[in-house]
Scaffold this active site. Sequence first.
Site, PDB file in Angstrom:
ATOM      1  N   GLY A  59       6.778  -1.493  -8.173  1.00  0.00           N
ATOM      2  CA  GLY A  59       6.649  -0.949  -6.784  1.00  0.00           C
ATOM      3  C   GLY A  59       8.111  -0.380  -6.503  1.00  0.00           C
ATOM      4  N   GLY A  62       8.821   2.262  -3.685  1.00  0.00           N
ATOM      5  CA  GLY A  62       8.205   1.887  -2.272  1.00  0.00           C
ATOM      6  C   GLY A  62       9.337   1.602  -1.347  1.00  0.00           C
ATOM      7  N   GLN A  63       9.294   1.225  -0.054  1.00  0.00           N
ATOM      8  CA  GLN A  63      10.511   1.096   0.781  1.00  0.00           C
ATOM      9  C   GLN A  63      11.346   0.188   0.218  1.00  0.00           C
ATOM     10  OE1 GLN A  63       9.409  -0.854   4.445  1.00  0.00           O
ATOM     11  NE2 GLN A  63      11.142  -0.076   5.529  1.00  0.00           N
ATOM     12  N   TYR A  82      -5.026  -7.149   5.388  1.00  0.00           N
ATOM     13  CA  TYR A  82      -3.725  -7.499   4.739  1.00  0.00           C
ATOM     14  C   TYR A  82      -3.339  -9.010   5.014  1.00  0.00           C
ATOM     15  CZ  TYR A  82       1.513  -6.832   4.607  1.00  0.00           C
ATOM     16  OH  TYR A  82       2.659  -6.742   4.320  1.00  0.00           O
ATOM     17  N   LYS A 135      -2.582 -11.978   2.174  1.00  0.00           N
ATOM     18  CA  LYS A 135      -1.016 -12.701   2.423  1.00  0.00           C
ATOM     19  C   LYS A 135      -1.404 -14.198   2.130  1.00  0.00           C
ATOM     20  CE  LYS A 135       1.596  -9.231   2.035  1.00  0.00           C
ATOM     21  NZ  LYS A 135       1.959  -9.012   0.633  1.00  0.00           N
ATOM     22  N   ILE A 187      10.338  -4.327   8.157  1.00  0.00           N
ATOM     23  CA  ILE A 187      11.782  -4.017   7.439  1.00  0.00           C
ATOM     24  C   ILE A 187      12.095  -2.615   8.033  1.00  0.00           C
ATOM     25  CG2 ILE A 187      13.061  -3.748   5.556  1.00  0.00           C
ATOM     26  CD1 ILE A 187      11.758  -6.540   5.794  1.00  0.00           C
TER      27      ILE A 187
HETATM   28  C1  AKB Z   1       3.276  -4.068   8.084  1.00  0.00           C
HETATM   29  O1  AKB Z   1       3.772  -3.718   9.470  1.00  0.00           O
HETATM   30  O2  AKB Z   1       2.077  -4.077   7.788  1.00  0.00           O
HETATM   31  C2  AKB Z   1       4.435  -4.642   7.286  1.00  0.00           C
HETATM   32  C3  AKB Z   1       4.556  -6.258   7.549  1.00  0.00           C
HETATM   33  C4  AKB Z   1       4.911  -6.910   8.679  1.00  0.00           C
HETATM   34  O3  AKB Z   1       4.201  -6.891   6.462  1.00  0.00           O
HETATM   35  N1  AKB Z   1       5.812  -3.946   7.534  1.00  0.00           N
END
Ligand code: AKB
Length: 313
Positions: free
Chosen positions: A8, A11-12, A142, A146, A172
Amino acid sequence: MKKILVIGSAGQIGTELVPALRKEFGNENVIAGYHNKIPIDEIKNSGSMEIVNALDKQGLENVVKKYNIDTIFHMASLLSAAGEKNPDLAWDVNMNGLKNVLDVAKENKIQVFWPSSIAAFGPTTPRENTPQTTVLEPNTMYGVTKVAGELLCNYYFNKYGVDVRSLRYPGIISYKTLPGGGTTDYAVDIFFKAIQEGKYTCFLKEDATLPMMYMPDAVKATIDIMKADSVKIRTSYNLAAISFSPEEIFNEIKKHIPDFIIDYVPDFRQKIADSWPKSIDDSLARKDWNWKHTYDLAKMTEDMLINLKKILD
Ligand code: AKB
């Protein structure tokens, strides 16, 4: 860490992690893995690059063997808002990609860094000063990946001895590569729009306070946890720097750009923000491996504006 692969790299975070690792460990020792997007010139011109798709385990294994890799930073992931638009893809990329990395790590004795997020928390988690050990009931795909990912990392450490380390990143903020598909992305967009247009329409409410961090601190934390002699937590460490709302960052930018204006048109991402903490207790990271952040809101805002103006002028 002698031979490092960053998955990656375009990526950012990958964009800034690769140069930092190359500076510390040598250009020849850091391989930039990329897939859909080509990394920036600074990365292209300073060391090796390889196509690496974490979903292609054989391809990953080939790169690992070719360079005798002993450390992987697995930074490829679909973020929260993108994950809500395509939950199946988020599960596939975030979970099956991680499983492949952990399996290759197990078979080749590789140390792994994997990013978790404040998205692991959910609406039932205490929102102020969120503790390290607490309720993990996220309501985004998401976030689900995690939590499951944290448990998978812990399992591979306990069952197979894989030296896997992880951080629960806040939002970030950076200027080199834009984030994509996140809920905290507004805190990057707002700087671009302040300089380019002098006005910004925010997709979160003015009081949507969230934990955030400037990229140099995030990169430092990522390298420091991997260099630590030992770590005690193998799920993922809480990590914090600053917390602010859209209104607070707007006011800080306005000190530098007095004519800057903002309005608020919250969309589906507000619901995601509502489910996340406002502030994080990261005292264990500070105690176990001496984590310290450098940038507060004022210092970060000043640095972002100076650097973005150079890029955008
Ligand atoms: C998002 O906003 O999905 C990410 C995170 C906080 O994991 N930047």
